[in-house]
Scaffold this motif. Structure first.
Motif, short mmCIF file in Angstrom:
data_model
loop_
_atom_site.label_atom_id
_atom_site.label_comp_id
_atom_site.label_asym_id
_atom_site.label_seq_id
_atom_site.Cartn_x
_atom_site.Cartn_y
_atom_site.Cartn_z
N ALA A 22 0.78 -1.31 0.15
CA ALA A 22 0.03 -0.03 0.03
C ALA A 22 0.96 1.10 -0.02
O ALA A 22 0.61 2.35 -0.63
N THR A 23 2.02 1.14 0.62
CA THR A 23 2.91 2.36 0.72
C THR A 23 4.16 2.31 -0.41
O THR A 23 4.16 3.31 -1.17
N TYR A 24 4.71 1.24 -0.48
CA TYR A 24 5.85 1.33 -1.15
C TYR A 24 5.75 0.59 -2.53
O TYR A 24 6.59 0.59 -3.64
N GLY A 25 4.50 0.22 -2.73
CA GLY A 25 4.09 -0.39 -4.22
C GLY A 25 5.01 -1.47 -4.33
O GLY A 25 5.13 -2.30 -3.51
N ASN A 26 5.39 -1.85 -5.50
CA ASN A 26 6.37 -2.86 -5.71
C ASN A 26 7.70 -2.36 -5.47
O ASN A 26 8.36 -1.38 -5.65
N TYR A 27 8.29 -3.32 -4.32
CA TYR A 27 9.57 -2.83 -3.89
C TYR A 27 10.39 -4.02 -3.53
O TYR A 27 10.13 -5.29 -3.50
N VAL A 28 11.93 -3.85 -3.53
CA VAL A 28 12.65 -4.89 -3.42
C VAL A 28 13.81 -4.45 -2.14
O VAL A 28 14.07 -3.22 -1.96
N ILE A 29 14.15 -5.40 -1.23
CA ILE A 29 15.25 -4.90 -0.22
C ILE A 29 16.27 -5.95 -0.56
O ILE A 29 15.99 -7.20 -0.57
N LEU A 30 17.54 -5.50 -0.50
CA LEU A 30 18.64 -6.21 -0.60
C LEU A 30 19.48 -6.31 0.64
O LEU A 30 19.65 -5.20 1.27
N SER A 31 19.88 -7.46 1.04
CA SER A 31 20.78 -7.64 2.02
C SER A 31 22.31 -7.70 1.45
O SER A 31 22.69 -8.37 0.87
N HIS A 32 23.25 -6.78 2.15
CA HIS A 32 24.59 -6.80 1.76
C HIS A 32 25.55 -7.32 2.84
O HIS A 32 26.56 -7.09 2.62
N GLY A 33 25.07 -7.92 3.91
CA GLY A 33 25.80 -8.36 4.81
C GLY A 33 26.57 -7.19 5.83
O GLY A 33 26.36 -5.94 5.48
N GLY A 34 26.79 -7.82 6.99
CA GLY A 34 27.33 -6.54 8.05
C GLY A 34 26.30 -5.56 8.52
O GLY A 34 26.55 -4.55 9.14
N GLY A 35 24.99 -6.27 8.30
CA GLY A 35 24.04 -5.36 8.82
C GLY A 35 23.06 -4.29 8.09
O GLY A 35 22.13 -3.37 8.05
N MET A 36 23.88 -4.14 6.61
CA MET A 36 23.48 -3.30 5.58
C MET A 36 22.53 -3.81 4.89
O MET A 36 22.57 -4.89 4.22
N THR A 37 21.33 -3.02 4.72
CA THR A 37 20.33 -3.36 3.59
C THR A 37 20.03 -2.05 2.69
O THR A 37 20.34 -0.95 3.01
N SER A 38 19.56 -2.38 1.58
CA SER A 38 18.99 -1.47 0.60
C SER A 38 17.67 -1.69 0.06
O SER A 38 17.28 -2.75 -0.09
N LEU A 39 16.85 -0.63 0.01
CA LEU A 39 15.34 -0.58 -0.22
C LEU A 39 15.24 0.12 -1.56
O LEU A 39 15.49 1.44 -1.61
N TYR A 40 14.42 -0.43 -2.50
CA TYR A 40 14.03 0.37 -3.60
C TYR A 40 12.53 0.14 -3.88
O TYR A 40 12.07 -0.98 -4.17
N ALA A 41 11.70 1.43 -3.89
CA ALA A 41 10.62 1.31 -3.99
C ALA A 41 9.81 1.95 -5.02
O ALA A 41 10.28 2.75 -5.79
N HIS A 42 8.40 1.72 -5.13
CA HIS A 42 7.50 2.26 -6.11
C HIS A 42 7.96 1.84 -7.61
O HIS A 42 7.71 2.42 -8.69
N MET A 43 8.36 0.67 -7.59
CA MET A 43 8.76 0.03 -9.10
C MET A 43 7.56 -0.25 -9.93
O MET A 43 6.33 -0.57 -9.46
N SER A 44 7.77 -0.16 -11.30
CA SER A 44 6.61 -0.48 -12.09
C SER A 44 6.80 -2.03 -12.29
O SER A 44 6.00 -2.75 -12.72
N LYS A 45 7.92 -2.54 -12.15
CA LYS A 45 8.15 -4.12 -12.33
C LYS A 45 9.49 -4.40 -11.73
O LYS A 45 10.50 -3.78 -11.43
N ILE A 46 9.20 -5.58 -11.09
CA ILE A 46 10.39 -6.42 -10.15
C ILE A 46 10.97 -7.50 -11.01
O ILE A 46 10.24 -8.17 -11.77
N LEU A 47 12.33 -7.22 -11.13
CA LEU A 47 13.03 -8.29 -12.04
C LEU A 47 13.83 -9.31 -11.43
O LEU A 47 14.37 -10.18 -12.07
N VAL A 48 13.68 -9.43 -10.15
CA VAL A 48 14.46 -10.32 -9.22
C VAL A 48 13.42 -10.98 -8.25
O VAL A 48 12.21 -10.51 -8.17
N GLN A 49 13.68 -12.23 -7.51
CA GLN A 49 13.19 -12.98 -6.67
C GLN A 49 13.70 -13.13 -5.24
O GLN A 49 15.04 -13.05 -5.38
N LYS A 50 12.93 -13.26 -4.32
CA LYS A 50 13.54 -13.58 -2.89
C LYS A 50 14.25 -14.59 -2.89
O LYS A 50 14.28 -15.63 -3.52
#
Length: 301
Positions: free
Chosen positions: A228-256
């Motif tokens: 409802a808020t972020y629409g289509n979004y992806v969160i990546l885990s990079h290790g060491g406690g770091m994550t990145s989030l990408y929101a409001h996508m029209s299309k997602i090209l990766v999977q969990k």
């Protein structure tokens, strides 16, 4: 930025009235049977005890030299010497743990802390200079002349999360090749609610369908459709406690669970969820705490 750093360097030189200088002893090998290495280890122990008792750290800071072999790397050296990696890295002006060390003569100190050069150049050095410039210019820290270079020594200080990320995780790339920064990190009036709210990331406007890239190598932690808020979004885990989030996508090209590389396309810009137009909402978090993404990205937007 260049002028600011040059000015910082000039001010440091003007403020420094005394610098410690030492002759350097070479450690042939980092093994306990070597008498020079044993001497170095003993001085580390004595220095730690003296500082614990409240004595001046500068009186117990000495430097040794060691020529690295092809088997050496920064983290192993730090563990072997019982000196933190950020101490060795800042003293030797290393850019990352991946720097080639074979044949390089490193300086090994007897105390932990951070070393800020008078002429900061790397991203980590610039961050340190900005963070500690007030205290450095006030004369709080003592200066050491080492191999013709001048450093301020900050006893027992450590990398901040941002500095650690710059050093340990080099090579972060922009999630959009071209964009317009429409909203920065921090407090703002929400374009949706009109209320004063904290914005946990940055908004990067770009046409619908623009490729979105992973800012770093990592693993897909979440790939969510139609939130409802972020629409289509992806969160990546990079290790060491770091994550990145990408929101409001029209299309997602990766999977969990999928592994992705820095610069790999993971989706397309859109306006799904709570969005007033096509853009990427981009976040960086360390151990769940929102960080300003512009501190990590390779250039200003």
């Amino acid at each position: 930025m260049k002028k600011r750093i040059e000015l910082f360097s000039v001010l440091l030189l003007l403020c420094s009235v005394f610098a410690h200088s030492q002759d350097l002893t070479r450690i042939p090998e980092l093994v306990s049977r070597n008498p020079v290495f044993k001497q170095y280890q003993k001085q580390i122990e004595e220095a730690n005890k003296a500082v614990f008792m409240g004595k001046n750290p500068a009186d117990y800071l000495y430097f040794y030299e060691y020529e690295c072999t092809e088997k050496d790397n920064l983290l192993q050296l730090a563990a072997r010497c019982a000196i933190r990696y950020d101490t060795i890295a800042t003293l030797n002006r290393l850019d990352s743990p991946e720097d080639e060390l074979n044949g390089r003569v490193l300086l090994l100190p007897t105390l932990n802390g951070l070393f800020i050069p008078y002429s900061p150049q790397t991203s980590t050095e610039i961050l340190l200079a900005k963070e500690y410039s007030v205290d450095a210019l006030s004369g709080k820290y003592e200066t050491f002349e080492i191999r013709g270079e001048y450093f301020f020594f900050l006893p027992d200080e450590k990398f901040s999360p941002t500095e650690r990320a710059y050093f340990l995780e080099p090579g972060m790339v922009l999630p959009l090749e071209k964009s317009v920064l429409t909203s920065s990190f921090g407090m703002r009036v929400s374009p949706i609610s009109g209320k004063w709210l904290f914005h946990k990331g940055i908004d990067m406007a770009a046409p619908t369908g623009t490729p979105i890239y992973a800012c770093k190598t990592g693993t897909v932690q979440y790939a969510v459709n139609m939130d409802a808020t972020y629409g289509n979004y992806v969160i990546l885990s990079h290790g060491g406690g770091m994550t990145s989030l990408y929101a409001h996508m029209s299309k997602i090209l990766v999977q969990k669970g999928e592994s992705v590389s820095a610069g790999q396309e993971i989706g397309k810009v859109g306006s799904t969820g709570l969005a007033t137009g096509p853009h990427l909402h981009f976040e960086i978090r360390l151990n769940g705490e929102a960080q300003d993404p512009q501190k990590y990205l390779p250039k200003k937007l």
